[in-house]
Design a protein around this motif. Structure first.
Motif, mmCIF file in Angstrom:
data_model
loop_
_atom_site.group_PDB
_atom_site.id
_atom_site.type_symbol
_atom_site.label_atom_id
_atom_site.label_comp_id
_atom_site.label_asym_id
_atom_site.label_seq_id
_atom_site.Cartn_x
_atom_site.Cartn_y
_atom_site.Cartn_z
ATOM 1 N N LEU A 224 1.860 -10.923 -2.516
ATOM 2 C CA LEU A 224 0.978 -10.856 -3.387
ATOM 3 C C LEU A 224 0.656 -10.142 -3.914
ATOM 4 O O LEU A 224 0.957 -8.772 -4.492
ATOM 5 N N GLU A 225 0.570 -10.764 -5.599
ATOM 6 C CA GLU A 225 0.783 -10.468 -6.239
ATOM 7 C C GLU A 225 -0.622 -9.612 -6.928
ATOM 8 O O GLU A 225 -1.503 -10.324 -6.773
ATOM 9 N N ILE A 226 -0.887 -8.327 -6.900
ATOM 10 C CA ILE A 226 -2.322 -8.149 -7.335
ATOM 11 C C ILE A 226 -3.114 -7.368 -8.445
ATOM 12 O O ILE A 226 -4.168 -8.286 -8.947
ATOM 13 N N ASP B 19 0.010 -8.933 -16.541
ATOM 14 C CA ASP B 19 0.907 -7.849 -17.244
ATOM 15 C C ASP B 19 2.482 -7.407 -17.009
ATOM 16 O O ASP B 19 3.050 -7.478 -17.365
ATOM 17 N N GLY B 20 2.505 -8.687 -16.062
ATOM 18 C CA GLY B 20 4.135 -9.249 -15.502
ATOM 19 C C GLY B 20 4.417 -7.574 -14.741
ATOM 20 O O GLY B 20 5.403 -7.810 -14.431
ATOM 21 N N ALA B 21 3.716 -7.354 -14.872
ATOM 22 C CA ALA B 21 3.812 -5.682 -14.560
ATOM 23 C C ALA B 21 3.694 -5.210 -12.477
ATOM 24 O O ALA B 21 4.196 -3.891 -12.079
ATOM 25 N N ASP B 22 3.750 -6.558 -12.307
ATOM 26 C CA ASP B 22 3.265 -6.257 -10.798
ATOM 27 C C ASP B 22 4.280 -7.922 -9.945
ATOM 28 O O ASP B 22 3.271 -8.979 -9.750
ATOM 29 N N LEU B 23 5.706 -7.434 -10.092
ATOM 30 C CA LEU B 23 5.827 -8.485 -9.135
ATOM 31 C C LEU B 23 6.672 -8.507 -8.199
ATOM 32 O O LEU B 23 7.563 -7.536 -7.684
ATOM 33 N N PRO B 24 6.334 -8.830 -7.044
ATOM 34 C CA PRO B 24 5.845 -8.160 -5.703
ATOM 35 C C PRO B 24 7.126 -8.434 -5.265
ATOM 36 O O PRO B 24 7.945 -9.911 -5.364
ATOM 37 N N TYR B 25 8.047 -7.214 -4.588
ATOM 38 C CA TYR B 25 8.886 -7.433 -4.087
ATOM 39 C C TYR B 25 9.510 -6.087 -2.398
ATOM 40 O O TYR B 25 8.718 -5.441 -2.980
ATOM 41 N N PRO B 26 9.954 -6.413 -1.212
ATOM 42 C CA PRO B 26 9.869 -5.691 -0.324
ATOM 43 C C PRO B 26 10.949 -4.400 -1.243
ATOM 44 O O PRO B 26 11.602 -4.556 -1.504
ATOM 45 N N ALA B 27 10.402 -2.825 -0.767
ATOM 46 C CA ALA B 27 10.661 -1.963 -1.646
ATOM 47 C C ALA B 27 10.723 -0.498 -1.347
ATOM 48 O O ALA B 27 9.209 -0.695 -0.722
ATOM 49 N N LEU B 28 11.947 0.206 -0.958
ATOM 50 C CA LEU B 28 10.996 1.689 0.153
ATOM 51 C C LEU B 28 11.443 2.446 -1.518
ATOM 52 O O LEU B 28 12.257 2.560 -2.122
ATOM 53 N N TYR B 29 10.120 3.272 -1.569
ATOM 54 C CA TYR B 29 10.218 4.209 -3.065
ATOM 55 C C TYR B 29 10.166 6.079 -2.782
ATOM 56 O O TYR B 29 9.417 6.405 -1.228
ATOM 57 N N PHE B 30 10.721 6.620 -2.930
ATOM 58 C CA PHE B 30 10.795 8.231 -2.680
ATOM 59 C C PHE B 30 11.308 9.017 -3.790
ATOM 60 O O PHE B 30 11.876 8.024 -4.946
ATOM 61 N N ASP B 31 10.460 10.044 -3.584
ATOM 62 C CA ASP B 31 11.559 11.138 -4.812
ATOM 63 C C ASP B 31 11.862 11.619 -4.467
ATOM 64 O O ASP B 31 12.639 12.031 -3.778
ATOM 65 N N VAL B 32 13.298 11.361 -5.733
ATOM 66 C CA VAL B 32 14.744 11.383 -5.224
ATOM 67 C C VAL B 32 14.718 13.305 -5.007
ATOM 68 O O VAL B 32 13.931 14.204 -6.080
#
Length: 272
Positions: free
Chosen positions: A33-35, A39-52
């Motif tokens: 779902l594109e929220i 501005d082209g900054a929300d191109l949905p794809y599955p991902a897991l984000y974390f602090d390094v």
């Protein structure tokens, strides 16, 4: 219900190129779902984000062929592992009943087997776990100012036109191009332990437009490098993978058969 080694499950740590912070929570993004697409900054794809760990970087895990994903709370490992080191945070679970269940579902409803191509991954954080069934995973650093933008230089992305190409004409008169990844063999092999790496790309030139049609990929599983030849939409063009770095001439018959089929369809459609 928890699985353990006595039930045939073997949890093995995967050496990840990035170390997740041991305290910070992750963020799992799933769905198409594109929220905010204005501005082209929300191109949905599955991902897991974390602090390094020990940095201000935002780490990201993207998935190859993601089938299923789930998250849970808890400070204790939900599975027994055959060896635990304090820095371990990514695991591959062999003998997973979840993977078997997903395989049976996909096979029953879509004739898509998973056991030979997918793995059960587990990502461990301070008091949360994220699990995924996928063909592969890839680690990179995301831009904190634009974290949901598509990754750059991703191994699953098509080779660009900057890569040198050889041009050929098939027996049916179709023009096609062959590109080889500019990355070194050692870099491709290292990356292939995480997800498929494109070795060669076959572009078909139709109506003056060159576009990816098929590729030779390498993937390392259990220490063995395997090559497969697949169409970018319909899947594998060969009966099975070959061991080692396959060369384009090893798939000549399959490629020429595919080209002949394309030429025949274009003739019937009145195209030349």
């Amino acid at each position: 219900m928890s699985e353990n080694l006595s039930s045939g499950l073997e949890a093995t740590a995967l050496v990840a190129p990035l170390k997740a912070d041991s305290v910070a929570s992750p963020r799992l993004v799933y769905g198409g779902l594109e929220i905010n697409a204005m501005d082209g900054a929300d191109l949905p794809y599955p991902a897991l984000y974390f602090d390094v760990a020990e940095s201000h970087d935002l780490g990201r895990v993207t998935f190859e062929g993601l089938d299923a994903v789930r998250g849970s709370r808890g400070e204790y490992l939900p599975y027994e592992v055959n060896r635990y080191e304090p820095d371990d945070w990514v695991y591959v679970l062999n003998g997973s009943s979840w993977l078997r269940g997903r395989h049976e579902y996909e096979l029953r409803h879509y004739s898509t087997p998973l056991l030979d191509t997918n793995r059960h991954y587990m990502f461990v954080f301070h008091d949360e776990f994220v699990e995924a069934i996928a063909e592969g995973i890839w680690f990179d650093i995301a831009d904190r100012d634009n974290p949901f933008a598509p990754p750059t230089a991703h191994p699953l992305a098509a080779l660009t036109f900057d890569a040198p190409a050889e041009r050929f004409t098939s027996v049916d008169g179709l023009i096609w191009e062959l590109r080889r990844s500019p990355r070194t063999d050692s870099d491709l092999i290292h990356g292939s332990q995480y997800c498929s790496q494109r070795l060669f790309q076959f572009n078909l030139v139709l109506d003056g437009i060159s576009a990816e049609s098929a590729s030779i990929w390498i993937r390392t599983i259990n220490g063995k490098v395997m090559s497969r030849f697949s169409h970018c939409w319909s899947g594998d063009l060969a009966d099975g993978p070959l061991e080692g770095f396959a060369q384009p001439n090893e798939f000549t018959v399959q490629w020429q058969t595919y080209l002949s089929g394309v030429a025949d369809r274009r003739r019937r459609a009145g195209k030349h």
